[in-house]
Design a protein around this motif. Sequence first.
Motif, PDB file in Angstrom:
ATOM      1  N   LYS A  28       1.012  -1.195   0.029  1.00 15.56           N
ATOM      2  CA  LYS A  28      -0.025   0.089  -0.077  1.00 15.56           C
ATOM      3  C   LYS A  28       0.826   1.447   0.325  1.00 15.56           C
ATOM      4  O   LYS A  28       0.341   2.368  -0.274  1.00 15.56           O
ATOM      5  CB  LYS A  28      -0.965   0.012   1.166  1.00 15.56           C
ATOM      6  CG  LYS A  28      -0.294  -0.125   2.413  1.00 15.56           C
ATOM      7  CD  LYS A  28      -1.415  -0.242   3.711  1.00 15.56           C
ATOM      8  CE  LYS A  28      -1.790  -1.630   3.790  1.00 15.56           C
ATOM      9  NZ  LYS A  28      -2.980  -1.765   4.685  1.00 15.56           N
ATOM     10  N   ASP A  86      -5.399  -5.737  -0.020  1.00 14.99           N
ATOM     11  CA  ASP A  86      -5.718  -5.404   1.296  1.00 14.99           C
ATOM     12  C   ASP A  86      -7.090  -5.720   1.485  1.00 14.99           C
ATOM     13  O   ASP A  86      -8.083  -5.548   0.743  1.00 14.99           O
ATOM     14  CB  ASP A  86      -5.380  -3.932   1.153  1.00 14.99           C
ATOM     15  CG  ASP A  86      -5.157  -3.492   2.585  1.00 14.99           C
ATOM     16  OD1 ASP A  86      -5.257  -4.125   3.490  1.00 14.99           O
ATOM     17  OD2 ASP A  86      -4.768  -2.331   2.741  1.00 14.99           O
ATOM     18  N   SER A  87      -7.501  -6.484   2.547  1.00 17.14           N
ATOM     19  CA  SER A  87      -8.670  -6.988   3.037  1.00 17.14           C
ATOM     20  C   SER A  87      -9.775  -6.027   2.820  1.00 17.14           C
ATOM     21  O   SER A  87     -10.734  -6.218   2.344  1.00 17.14           O
ATOM     22  CB  SER A  87      -8.763  -7.527   4.376  1.00 17.14           C
ATOM     23  OG  SER A  87      -8.480  -6.833   5.277  1.00 17.14           O
ATOM     24  N   GLU A  88      -9.656  -4.698   3.357  1.00 11.52           N
ATOM     25  CA  GLU A  88     -10.535  -3.666   3.364  1.00 11.52           C
ATOM     26  C   GLU A  88     -10.963  -3.245   1.893  1.00 11.52           C
ATOM     27  O   GLU A  88     -12.098  -2.923   1.543  1.00 11.52           O
ATOM     28  CB  GLU A  88     -10.202  -2.309   4.064  1.00 11.52           C
ATOM     29  CG  GLU A  88      -9.990  -2.517   6.008  1.00 11.52           C
ATOM     30  CD  GLU A  88      -8.882  -3.173   6.193  1.00 11.52           C
ATOM     31  OE1 GLU A  88      -7.903  -3.757   5.012  1.00 11.52           O
ATOM     32  OE2 GLU A  88      -8.605  -3.505   7.265  1.00 11.52           O
ATOM     33  N   ASN A 135      -1.803   2.700   9.439  1.00 15.40           N
ATOM     34  CA  ASN A 135      -2.479   1.630   8.229  1.00 15.40           C
ATOM     35  C   ASN A 135      -3.643   2.192   7.932  1.00 15.40           C
ATOM     36  O   ASN A 135      -4.184   1.981   6.771  1.00 15.40           O
ATOM     37  CB  ASN A 135      -2.227   0.031   8.949  1.00 15.40           C
ATOM     38  CG  ASN A 135      -2.650  -0.891   8.188  1.00 15.40           C
ATOM     39  OD1 ASN A 135      -2.236  -0.978   6.704  1.00 15.40           O
ATOM     40  ND2 ASN A 135      -3.972  -1.524   8.317  1.00 15.40           N
ATOM     41  N   GLU A 187      -5.095   3.379   4.282  1.00 18.59           N
ATOM     42  CA  GLU A 187      -6.104   2.813   3.805  1.00 18.59           C
ATOM     43  C   GLU A 187      -7.140   3.731   3.087  1.00 18.59           C
ATOM     44  O   GLU A 187      -7.802   3.406   2.128  1.00 18.59           O
ATOM     45  CB  GLU A 187      -6.787   1.567   4.344  1.00 18.59           C
ATOM     46  CG  GLU A 187      -5.862   0.489   4.472  1.00 18.59           C
ATOM     47  CD  GLU A 187      -6.220  -0.928   5.537  1.00 18.59           C
ATOM     48  OE1 GLU A 187      -7.250  -0.424   6.043  1.00 18.59           O
ATOM     49  OE2 GLU A 187      -5.712  -1.747   5.891  1.00 18.59           O
TER      50      GLU A 187
END
Length: 398
Positions: free
Chosen positions: A124, A149-151, A216, A220
Amino acid sequence: MSRKRVVVLGSTGSIGVQTLDIVRQRRDRLQVVGLACHRNGSALREQVREFRPKAACLVDPNAAAQTRNQMPSGVTLLAGEQGLSEIAALPSADLVVGAVSGVAGLQSLLAALAAGKDVALANKEPMVAAGRLVTDAAARTGARLLPIDSELSAIFQALQGEDRRAIERVLLTASGGPFAKLDAAALREVTPEQALAHPTWRMGNKVTVDSATLANKGFEVFETKWLFGLDPSQIEVVVHHQSIIHSMVQFVDGSIIAQMGLPDMRLPIQYALFWPERVANDLPRLELAEAATLTFGAPDFDRFPCLRLAYETVRKEGTTYPAVLNAANEVAVEAFLEGAIGFADIPHVSAAALEDHEPMSDETLDNVLAADAWAREFARRAVSHGAIRAGAEAGTSR
Ligand code: NDP
Ligand code: MG
């Protein structure tokens, strides 16, 4: 069906290893053609022996020199930043997995996109430091950025079949990290060992510390802005300790679509590898009756200034401030892990660098790299002079 040919950048890390796990399960669908890491020659050698790519790369030239004669025949071993970019643009690859840690992955990411390769992206920091450069590079060749990235994967999944103009806002969920309930005084006492023990996710060290500071989550916000073309005012962070809802999209009619699952990165990695197809697997399933309670709350910007700094900086797009935020944070996290500064000093290092930075208004690669180098130097000096708090108190309380 022909197999998808995959290059994994950062193959020896947490995301890289889990990506190879999926390849191992689905060798009928996936083939590894390139593997790259920084300096872990022995792990890379084992991966090369197992997956037999055409090419491999160790960015560290000494590691490459030591490993060269241990490579199976027929595998080209590349070295250096140049080698990383070369393997990212490997002509035979269909998809590049971007799983390098840090802004060190920027140039290879740009190389992959310039070569028209779709990229399944976990890394990211390039999206923070140079989001416009990255998205422009993708737009120029039509290469796709598929979030890992899970989100971001959750948002991406919620948007399948939807018109992006119908997005009202995105609700980015945050586990809150291991220190969600600590007060400011207790946060100052946090040790690296405590920060590395994340309650719901097992990840590389840097992203684990970033999760504990909420940097983090701030990063995001950058990823969400750039990948989905949203204004920061449309991106809201919601603390959700259980990490079951991985994020949500609210549409203009008020409907909210959430993506749920156990906290297991193999799910979003697999989704990015096979998108738009959903492929059956035997990963553990979420049993909602066992998950029992899902809770939601607002983040605390005062106890977690890294999140506030990110929101302030994401609004300065088109300048070199984002590159400075990312680089200063990388140095600060390293310094914290080495015991040189405290946990609560991390945002102070970033704030001091942002405060002192003379921004350049063009987000060109040269300017991003120059700002990155400047911020690293600034942050290293701040860390070694122990001058962080004094210089930065004003910066974080603006
Ligand atoms: P790790 O620290 O576990 O692994 C990093 C990988 O990148 C290793 O293969 C490492 O090689 C390689 N690497 C490090 N520096 C360089 C460099 N200069 N050049 C080339 N390769 C390099 O990190 P993670 O897998 O946890 O994270 C990777 C990225 O994915 C990060 O940007 C992180 O924020 C993001 N991410 C991670 C998640 C997770 O669950 N882990 C979740 C969401 C996002 P070597 O082994 O030789 O050092
Ligand atoms: Mg995440």
